[in-house]
Scaffold this motif. Structure first.
Motif, mmCIF file in Angstrom:
data_model
loop_
_atom_site.group_PDB
_atom_site.id
_atom_site.type_symbol
_atom_site.label_atom_id
_atom_site.label_comp_id
_atom_site.label_asym_id
_atom_site.label_seq_id
_atom_site.Cartn_x
_atom_site.Cartn_y
_atom_site.Cartn_z
ATOM 1 N N ASP A 45 -1.580 9.126 11.174
ATOM 2 C CA ASP A 45 -2.272 9.289 9.891
ATOM 3 C C ASP A 45 -3.557 10.100 10.059
ATOM 4 O O ASP A 45 -3.921 10.891 9.190
ATOM 5 N N ARG B 217 -5.228 10.245 2.916
ATOM 6 C CA ARG B 217 -5.705 11.119 1.840
ATOM 7 C C ARG B 217 -7.153 10.794 1.470
ATOM 8 O O ARG B 217 -7.960 11.694 1.229
ATOM 9 N N LEU C 284 -7.885 5.103 11.148
ATOM 10 C CA LEU C 284 -6.465 5.388 10.909
ATOM 11 C C LEU C 284 -5.663 5.377 12.206
ATOM 12 O O LEU C 284 -6.181 5.735 13.266
ATOM 13 N N ALA D 114 0.839 -1.194 0.000
ATOM 14 C CA ALA D 114 0.000 0.000 0.000
ATOM 15 C C ALA D 114 0.878 1.250 0.000
ATOM 16 O O ALA D 114 1.967 1.250 0.553
ATOM 17 N N THR D 115 0.382 2.289 -0.597
ATOM 18 C CA THR D 115 1.092 3.547 -0.671
ATOM 19 C C THR D 115 0.982 4.272 0.664
ATOM 20 O O THR D 115 -0.132 4.487 1.163
ATOM 21 N N PRO D 116 2.122 4.656 1.269
ATOM 22 C CA PRO D 116 2.066 5.374 2.551
ATOM 23 C C PRO D 116 1.249 6.663 2.428
ATOM 24 O O PRO D 116 1.384 7.408 1.470
ATOM 25 N N GLY D 117 0.392 6.889 3.382
ATOM 26 C CA GLY D 117 -0.402 8.111 3.414
ATOM 27 C C GLY D 117 -1.668 8.072 2.581
ATOM 28 O O GLY D 117 -2.500 8.968 2.684
#
Length: 86
Positions: A42, A8, A38, A1-4
């Motif tokens: 995050d 977003r 989260l 998974a893409t961090p952040g």
């Protein structure tokens, strides 16, 4: 998974709730499942993105309106929110 990325997405959901469902930010933040799921860091990041997007909405809308050849259709409102958060 893409961090952040989950932060977003949560910020985008929150922005939609505030701008289009006319909910108060202080009401949205504790009730949004995507945000509450989260980790604390995050969640804080998503909240900062939301606050900055709302604070700078006039500036980002002016820039987006200048750069886009035509306005986005209402069905693409979440895309505009993603751009406002970016």
């Amino acid at each position: 998974a893409t961090p952040g990325l989950p932060a977003r997405f949560a910020a985008c959901e929150a922005l939609h709730a505030v701008l289009h469902q006319k909910q108060a930010m202080d009401t949205v933040l504790p009730r949004l499942p995507a945000l509450q799921a989260l980790p604390p860091a995050d969640r804080a990041f998503a909240q900062r993105m939301l606050r900055e997007a709302l604070k700078r909405r006039g500036q980002t809308d002016a820039l987006l309106d200048t750069w886009m050849e035509r306005p986005l259709a209402e069905k693409h409102v979440r895309l505009r929110h993603a751009l406002q958060l970016g």
